[in-house]
Design a protein around this motif. Structure first.
Motif, PDB file in Angstrom:
ATOM      1  N   UNK A 143      41.167  23.686  26.205  1.00 58.35           N
ATOM      2  CA  UNK A 143      41.272  23.650  27.475  1.00 58.35           C
ATOM      3  C   UNK A 143      40.672  25.002  28.155  1.00 58.35           C
ATOM      4  N   UNK A 144      40.799  26.004  27.589  1.00 55.95           N
ATOM      5  CA  UNK A 144      40.282  27.330  28.225  1.00 55.95           C
ATOM      6  C   UNK A 144      38.656  27.497  27.804  1.00 55.95           C
ATOM      7  N   UNK A 145      37.959  26.477  27.189  1.00 51.79           N
ATOM      8  CA  UNK A 145      36.610  26.927  26.614  1.00 51.79           C
ATOM      9  C   UNK A 145      35.768  27.424  27.675  1.00 51.79           C
ATOM     10  N   UNK A 146      35.835  27.191  29.030  1.00 52.95           N
ATOM     11  CA  UNK A 146      35.134  28.014  30.059  1.00 52.95           C
ATOM     12  C   UNK A 146      35.357  29.314  29.962  1.00 52.95           C
ATOM     13  N   UNK A 149      33.938  31.326  27.000  1.00 52.80           N
ATOM     14  CA  UNK A 149      32.401  31.309  26.632  1.00 52.80           C
ATOM     15  C   UNK A 149      31.990  32.889  26.950  1.00 52.80           C
ATOM     16  N   UNK A 150      32.829  33.729  27.541  1.00 56.08           N
ATOM     17  CA  UNK A 150      32.475  34.994  27.428  1.00 56.08           C
ATOM     18  C   UNK A 150      32.956  35.742  26.121  1.00 56.08           C
ATOM     19  N   UNK A 151      31.995  36.290  25.295  1.00 57.12           N
ATOM     20  CA  UNK A 151      32.361  36.658  23.867  1.00 57.12           C
ATOM     21  C   UNK A 151      33.184  37.842  23.935  1.00 57.12           C
ATOM     22  N   UNK A 152      33.535  38.346  25.018  1.00 54.46           N
ATOM     23  CA  UNK A 152      34.470  39.652  24.990  1.00 54.46           C
ATOM     24  C   UNK A 152      35.685  39.256  24.344  1.00 54.46           C
ATOM     25  N   UNK A 153      36.483  40.075  23.637  1.00 52.26           N
ATOM     26  CA  UNK A 153      37.919  39.699  23.280  1.00 52.26           C
ATOM     27  C   UNK A 153      38.632  40.914  23.297  1.00 52.26           C
ATOM     28  N   UNK A 154      39.956  40.964  23.643  1.00 54.54           N
ATOM     29  CA  UNK A 154      40.650  39.495  24.088  1.00 54.54           C
ATOM     30  C   UNK A 154      40.041  39.012  25.314  1.00 54.54           C
ATOM     31  N   UNK A 155      39.758  37.568  25.411  1.00 52.78           N
ATOM     32  CA  UNK A 155      39.359  37.077  26.773  1.00 52.78           C
ATOM     33  C   UNK A 155      40.339  37.374  27.655  1.00 52.78           C
ATOM     34  N   UNK A 156      39.783  37.403  29.061  1.00 59.06           N
ATOM     35  CA  UNK A 156      40.680  38.124  30.069  1.00 59.06           C
ATOM     36  C   UNK A 156      40.506  37.123  31.295  1.00 59.06           C
ATOM     37  N   UNK A 157      41.426  36.451  31.744  1.00 60.56           N
ATOM     38  CA  UNK A 157      41.314  35.292  32.984  1.00 60.56           C
ATOM     39  C   UNK A 157      40.993  36.045  34.037  1.00 60.56           C
ATOM     40  N   UNK A 158      41.346  37.352  34.419  1.00 62.12           N
ATOM     41  CA  UNK A 158      41.180  37.809  35.674  1.00 62.12           C
ATOM     42  C   UNK A 158      39.441  38.307  35.908  1.00 62.12           C
ATOM     43  N   UNK A 159      39.379  38.505  34.486  1.00 61.74           N
ATOM     44  CA  UNK A 159      37.844  39.222  34.511  1.00 61.74           C
ATOM     45  C   UNK A 159      36.820  37.808  34.757  1.00 61.74           C
ATOM     46  N   UNK A 160      37.141  36.536  34.021  1.00 63.25           N
ATOM     47  CA  UNK A 160      36.650  35.258  34.356  1.00 63.25           C
ATOM     48  C   UNK A 160      36.804  34.903  35.855  1.00 63.25           C
ATOM     49  N   UNK A 161      37.800  34.986  36.254  1.00 60.84           N
ATOM     50  CA  UNK A 161      37.893  34.582  37.875  1.00 60.84           C
ATOM     51  C   UNK A 161      36.939  35.290  38.663  1.00 60.84           C
ATOM     52  N   UNK A 234      38.208  20.077  33.889  1.00 63.83           N
ATOM     53  CA  UNK A 234      37.499  20.487  32.571  1.00 63.83           C
ATOM     54  C   UNK A 234      36.219  19.712  32.401  1.00 63.83           C
ATOM     55  N   UNK A 235      35.389  20.462  31.695  1.00 63.38           N
ATOM     56  CA  UNK A 235      34.080  19.838  31.523  1.00 63.38           C
ATOM     57  C   UNK A 235      33.840  18.697  30.468  1.00 63.38           C
ATOM     58  N   UNK A 236      34.894  18.399  29.809  1.00 66.58           N
ATOM     59  CA  UNK A 236      34.690  17.257  28.864  1.00 66.58           C
ATOM     60  C   UNK A 236      35.845  16.122  29.484  1.00 66.58           C
ATOM     61  N   UNK A 237      36.869  16.295  29.949  1.00 64.64           N
ATOM     62  CA  UNK A 237      37.725  15.295  30.342  1.00 64.64           C
ATOM     63  C   UNK A 237      38.209  15.143  31.744  1.00 64.64           C
TER      64      UNK A 237
END
Length: 294
Positions: A143-146, A149-161, A234-237
Motif C-alpha cells: 500500500x505504501x510503496x510510493x 520509494x524514498x530510500x531513507x529509513x525509517x520512512x517518514x510519511x510527514x517527509x513524504x507529504x 494506489x498506482x496498481x489498484x
C-alpha cells in the motif's frame, strides 16, 4: 523549539480566534485594536488577575495549577487536543530544563512484527509520533510503496507529504487535509517531547524545504492520533477508501499500531484483495530472483 515561545504563540493564537460575542462578552467600541479577545478579557473569563494571565502568555506556565489550566482551557474554548497540548506545555515548564536528547533508536519487538504479519487481509504498520514508519506487514508495504520509494529509513510519511508533494498529491486524495493533520500531530508531539533531537531535526528540515509546512506549523494547530478514514489512489489498484484505526501500544509508549480496513463487498475491499495478490506475486518474484542469483 523554545518552550516559552511555544507557549506564547499557542496562547496568543487561540485568543485571537475568539470574538467577544463567542465568549458571551459585550464588544465595546467599534475599533478593537486586537483580533479576538483582549488579554484582560481572557483573564476575566479564566478567573485570574490580568497580570497573572499576561505572565502565562509570556511563556510562564510553571506555577499554574491544574485548576487554573482547566479554567484557561475553558476561557479559550480549547478542544481536547488543544487542552492536552496546554497541559503538556505546562508539564514541560515545571520540568528542569535540560539539553536536547537523542531518544534511543526504536526497534520494534519481534513479537510485534509477528502480530503485524498475522494480519494478512489488512495493511498494518507501527509508527511513532514523528511519523516514522518502524514496522509493516506485507500488505502495508504494498500500500505504501510510493512512500517507501524514498530510500531513507525509517520512512517518514510527514517527509513524504511535504518534501515530495507531487507524488503525495497523487497518492492522498485529500492531500490538504492530510498535510494539515501531519503538521498538527507533529506540533502535539513537540509539546510532549520538546527536547527530542530527531523531532527537532525533522521540523527544521520540513521548515527549511517546504513553504506549506511553514504555514501549517505557524497556525499552532494541534491534533490527537485518532481513527478516521483515508482515501488513497494506489498506482496498481486505483482508489482505496480505507477505515483507519490507530491504537496506542501501552507496552511501547509513543508507538501506535495503525490498521486499514474496508467493509466486505465494497470496491475498496475488492481492491485490497487485488493488492494482496499483487504483493504476494512480487514477494514470490523477489524470492525466485534471490534464489536464482544466490
Amino acid at each position: 523549539m523554545d518552550l516559552r515561545t511555544e507557549i506564547r504563540e499557542f496562547l496568543s493564537s487561540r485568543r485571537a480566534r475568539i470574538a467577544p460575542e463567542q465568549a458571551g462578552l459585550p464588544a465595546y467600541g467599534g475599533n478593537r485594536r486586537v483580533k479576538g479577545l483582549r488579554r484582560e478579557e481572557v483573564a476575566l473569563l479564566a478567573g485570574v488577575s490580568v497580570d497573572y494571565y499576561v505572565r502565562m502568555e509570556r511563556g510562564s506556565l510553571a506555577g499554574a495549577s491544574d485548576g487554573v489550566l482547566d479554567a484557561l482551557a475553558s476561557a479559550l474554548q480549547l478542544d481536547e487536543a488543544e487542552r492536552d497540548h496546554l497541559f503538556h506545555l505546562a508539564r514541560q515548564s515545571r520540568a528542569p530544563s535540560g539539553p536536547r536528547r537523542r531518544r534511543p533508536a526504536v526497534t520494534v519487538r519481534s513479537t510485534l512484527q509477528q502480530v503485524l504479519d498475522a494480519i494478512s487481509d489488512a495493511p498494518a504498520w507501527i509508527g511513532n509520533g514523528r511519523y516514522d514508519v518502524l514496522a509493516m506487514n506485507q500488505l502495508a508495504r504494498a500500500l505504501y510503496s510510493p512512500v517507501l520509494a524514498d530510500p531513507r529509513r525509517p520512512a517518514n510519511t510527514a517527509r513524504f507529504v511535504y518534501l515530495n508533494p507531487e507524488a503525495a498529491r497523487d497518492f492522498f486524495v485529500d492531500y490538504d487535509q492530510i498535510a494539515g493533520a501531519a503538521a498538527a500531530k507533529l506540533r502535539m508531539e513537540a509539546g510532549r517531547n520538546p527536547h527530542d533531537e530527531e523531532l527537532i531535526a525533522l521540523v527544521g528540515e520540513l521548515s527549511t524545504c517546504s513553504e506549506l509546512f511553514r504555514q501549517r506549523w505557524a497556525s499552532q494547530d494541534v491534533r490527537l492520533h485518532r481513527s478516521g478514514r483515508k482515501r488513497m489512489r494506489h498506482p496498481i489498484v486505483g482508489q482505496l477508501d480505507l477505515d483507519v484505526e490507530s491504537l496506542e501500544l501501552p507496552a511501547e509508549p509513543g508507538l501506535h499500531l495503525n490498521v486499514y480496513t474496508a467493509p466486505a463487498g465494497t470496491p475498496t475491499a475488492d481492491n485490497l484483495a487485488l493488492l494482496a495478490s499483487w504483493a504476494a506475486t512480487q514477494q514470490t518474484l523477489a524470492t525466485e530472483f534471490e534464489a536464482h542469483n544466490g
